[in-house]
Write an enzyme that holds these catalytic residues in place. Structure first.
Site, PDB file in Angstrom:
ATOM      1  N   HIS A 275       0.846  -1.189   0.000  1.00  0.00           N
ATOM      2  CA  HIS A 275       0.000   0.000   0.000  1.00  0.00           C
ATOM      3  C   HIS A 275       0.883   1.241   0.000  1.00  0.00           C
ATOM      4  O   HIS A 275       1.798   1.354   0.817  1.00  0.00           O
ATOM      5  CB  HIS A 275      -0.899  -0.008   1.241  1.00  0.00           C
ATOM      6  CG  HIS A 275      -2.068   0.915   1.148  1.00  0.00           C
ATOM      7  ND1 HIS A 275      -1.927   2.282   1.080  1.00  0.00           N
ATOM      8  CD2 HIS A 275      -3.408   0.671   1.110  1.00  0.00           C
ATOM      9  CE1 HIS A 275      -3.121   2.840   1.007  1.00  0.00           C
ATOM     10  NE2 HIS A 275      -4.040   1.887   1.026  1.00  0.00           N
ATOM     11  N   ARG A 339      -2.463   0.983  -6.682  1.00  0.00           N
ATOM     12  CA  ARG A 339      -1.528   0.922  -5.568  1.00  0.00           C
ATOM     13  C   ARG A 339      -0.144   0.415  -5.968  1.00  0.00           C
ATOM     14  O   ARG A 339       0.863   0.895  -5.460  1.00  0.00           O
ATOM     15  CB  ARG A 339      -2.119   0.037  -4.463  1.00  0.00           C
ATOM     16  CG  ARG A 339      -3.311   0.673  -3.810  1.00  0.00           C
ATOM     17  CD  ARG A 339      -3.982  -0.229  -2.824  1.00  0.00           C
ATOM     18  NE  ARG A 339      -5.072   0.483  -2.157  1.00  0.00           N
ATOM     19  CZ  ARG A 339      -5.874  -0.057  -1.259  1.00  0.00           C
ATOM     20  NH1 ARG A 339      -5.721  -1.326  -0.917  1.00  0.00           N
ATOM     21  NH2 ARG A 339      -6.832   0.641  -0.698  1.00  0.00           N
ATOM     22  N   LEU A 450     -13.516  -4.679   0.822  1.00  0.00           N
ATOM     23  CA  LEU A 450     -14.786  -4.701   1.530  1.00  0.00           C
ATOM     24  C   LEU A 450     -15.891  -5.188   0.609  1.00  0.00           C
ATOM     25  O   LEU A 450     -16.805  -5.910   1.032  1.00  0.00           O
ATOM     26  CB  LEU A 450     -15.114  -3.310   2.072  1.00  0.00           C
ATOM     27  CG  LEU A 450     -14.029  -2.614   2.897  1.00  0.00           C
ATOM     28  CD1 LEU A 450     -14.570  -1.341   3.522  1.00  0.00           C
ATOM     29  CD2 LEU A 450     -13.484  -3.538   3.975  1.00  0.00           C
TER      30      LEU A 450
END
Length: 646
Positions: A275, A339, A450
């Site tokens: 990240h 990322r 998520l």
């Protein structure tokens, strides 16, 4: 290099439907066998993990009428690591009317994963994304809203639309509370039997089927066998193999790895995500790193000084002496590149000597322009808790001075291999969320974790597990069955072995050394020479671990050193496989960057002719080598191309 692995037979996803991609999921749902409501009450499903995937799966299966037994090692199911997710959750609602659609989310995800994900799985994920938001709003999740009351959206890396729903910088917490409340309702009704502070240490396989697990009560040390008709693993990823990561210290690979040892293939272990937006390491005292949400790149501008000799304070450096390098190199996406791209770019400018902060391992994330444009109050509304967290950790006020960030290990795209039904190579063992490999390819787009966790738990698994359970209820397995006794005995013997070594080195010292090896040689950049060295170092360190580790205390009590020792023992084996997987994949793709395989301007260079497949590994055989099974990837809709964000 094949002295490190064996070549096995190819593997295929037999559950995946063909035909038009838009209707594959609908047709699979219709073709799957059903379990009538009366029979569901006779069936038991074990769910390991209570994060977004495990919590939503347990709640939905229980509401459907199955008896669910849920296990987590935390003291409460709502302490699962999903609670730490910050920035948001993707969904193709197109509320902004900016050109988004299910197909565009599908396209962005396949492209963002560098064409190493299955099209069928990704399209299904994009399709169910729109339902997730409705489900969560109905549960009372307090998503941010615009002035008129409509749900707000923001952008994340790898996209040119705004599709990310959020609740300030605590989206994971709010979504998990929604799933937790749904679980608690079913617990209250007696449909879920909740077992907190229990750790899964073995999978029980009887007649080729997953029929239960061996767990240790982390308070009393009691080891028990728990039986069911099917087992669902929702135990998260394995980023803590690097020791320093953004994961909670308890996150581990043990549940997945013990299933792998029993026959579940492990897919693409080398695909780990770095990240780009984390608080830099401050010293050897640290046990974890802190994430700053990718959502900050919506309004924050990333830069370093133009000259490596420039050591002025950031506010004293004028615009002409700043290099907004992401905006310069990738003008189409700017600070919102994916990322893997942003992480490597940060590493490159730091390698040039232009990094900022201690050791030159940092870049600036500057909000001065956003505060001038929007006003401080508007920035506080979006990111206030993130700014507060940064100030508490670093002592710097990001409203006045730019944040300092640097890449860190965050998410793992690899995991147990599953078919379209989310079933592993062991019948009756299903794997959801980050614990499986299925949806993100070689790089996960921000705000998609998520989405996958809740998509798997609320909408996919409850529809596919019925196809397996329709053949049940299966024969009851007694506690004195040979396979059950063998599994329990194996766990007891391993616990005894760890306690009896009584060496002179702590578990953490071994874990930290392993993490250093992995970050150095299997981190943001890998080379053949480095991976070969890492494999040798890991083998030697693993051997030393089993001779010198010291685990004080006993197994009949709360013993966190014992917990950590078992997890680190599994990390050693995983780390070796990660390096072997990275060694065999002689290409760069997504989060896997081989220095030998890059374009003239330093971008990842894929080799589609040789490596357009999922690498599914079978556990080490008698010769001490894992076996590679390849699942070929076919692209009918999003044809592989050079991934450009310029």
């Amino acid at each position: 290099m094949t002295e490190f692995w064996n070549e096995g037979n190819p593997i295929a996803d037999a559950a995946a439907p063909d035909g038009p991609i838009e209707t594959r999921w609908e047709r699979r749902q219709f073709s799957a066998k059903l379990v009538n409501p009366a029979n569901r009450r006779k069936l038991t499903v074990i769910v390991v993990g209570t994060g977004l995937a495990g919590g939503s799966a347990a709640a939905t299966l229980a509401e459907a009428g199955y008896h669910v037994r849920s296990y987590c090692y935390q003291d409460s199911p709502r302490r699962a690591h999903s609670i730490a997710a910050q920035g948001g959750i993707n969904a193709a609602k197109n509320y902004r009317n900016d050109g988004d659609s299910i197909y565009r989310l599908f396209y962005d995800t396949v492209k963002g994963g560098d064409f190493r994900a299955r099209e069928s799985n990704v399209y299904r994920l994009a399709s169910v994304s729109v339902n997730i938001i409705d489900q969560c709003v109905a549960q009372g999740v307090p998503f941010a809203r615009e002035y008129g009351g409509l749900l707000d959206n923001r952008s994340f890396g790898g996209t040119q639309v705004s599709r990310t729903f959020y609740a300030r910088g605590q989206t994971g917490q709010q979504l998990l509370l929604g799933a937790y409340q749904a679980m608690e309702r079913q617990i209250g009704l007696g449909n879920i039997e909740m077992n907190a502070r229990h750790e899964m240490l073995e999978l029980i396989v009887v007649d080729g089927r997953a029929r239960g697990i061996v767990v240790r009560d982390l308070v009393t040390g009691e080891i028990t066998t728990e039986m069911a008709d099917a087992v669902v693993l929702a135990s998260g990823g394995y980023g803590n193999v690097f020791f320093l990561s953004t994961n909670a210290k308890g996150c581990n690979v043990t549940a997945s790895w013990r299933a792998h040892r029993k026959g579940a293939l492990f897919a693409n272990p080398c695909y780990t995500q770095i990240h780009p937006t984390c608080i830099p390491e401050s010293g050897t005292h640290q046990s974890k790193l802190t994430l700053m949400s990718e959502s900050l790149r919506n309004d924050g501008r990333v830069w370093v000084p133009v000259s490596k000799e420039d050591k002025r304070a950031p506010q004293d450096i004028p615009e002409e002496d700043r290099d907004y390098y992401l905006e310069r190199i990738y003008p189409a996406f700017g600070n919102l590149v994916p990322r893997d791209i942003a992480s490597r770019a940060a590493k490159n400018v730091c390698d040039e000597g232009r990094g900022v902060g201690p050791g030159g391992l940092g870049v600036y994330l500057d909000f001065a322009d956003a505060i001038t444009r929007l006003g401080r109050h508007a920035v506080e509304e979006k990111y206030g808790n993130l700014f507060e967290m940064y100030e508490r950790i670093t002592g710097d006020d990001p409203y006045r001075t730019p944040m300092r960030i640097y890449p860190a290990v965050h998410y793992t795209m690899g995991g147990l291999w599953v078919d379209y039904d989310l079933q592993s190579t062991i019948p009756g063992l299903f794997v959801v969320g980050e614990a499986n490999f299925s949806d993100h390819g070689a790089n996960r787009l921000g705000a998609s974790a998520l989405m996958q966790g809740l998509g798997d738990g609320y909408f996919v698994l409850p529809n596919t597990i019925s196809n397996y359970l329709a053949a049940g209820p299966f024969e009851k397995i007694s506690q004195d069955h040979d396979e059950v006794v063998a599994a329990r005995t194996a766990v007891q013997e391993k616990v005894h072995k760890l306690l009896s070594i009584d060496g002179d080195r702590t578990v953490d010292s071994f874990h930290r050394e392993l993490g250093h090896i992995m970050w150095e040689y299997c981190g943001m950049e890998r080379t053949e020479e480095g991976l070969l060295k890492a494999i040798g170092l890991i083998k030697g360190l693993k051997e030393e671990f089993w001779q010198r580790v010291k685990v004080p205390g006993t197994g009949e009590q709360l013993n966190q050193n014992l917990e950590k020792a078992g997890r680190v023992a599994d990390f050693f084996e995983l780390a070796e496989l990660m390096c072997i997987d990275a060694l065999h994949r002689r290409e760069s793709c997504g989060g896997h960057f081989r220095a030998e395989s890059q374009t003239p301007d330093g971008e990842a260079l894929r080799n589609d002719e040789e490596f357009s497949y999922v690498a599914a590994w079978e556990y080490y055989g008698a010769d001490g080598k894992p076996t590679l099974h390849k699942e070929d990837l076919d692209f009918e809709y999003v044809h592989p191309s050079t991934r450009s964000y310029k």
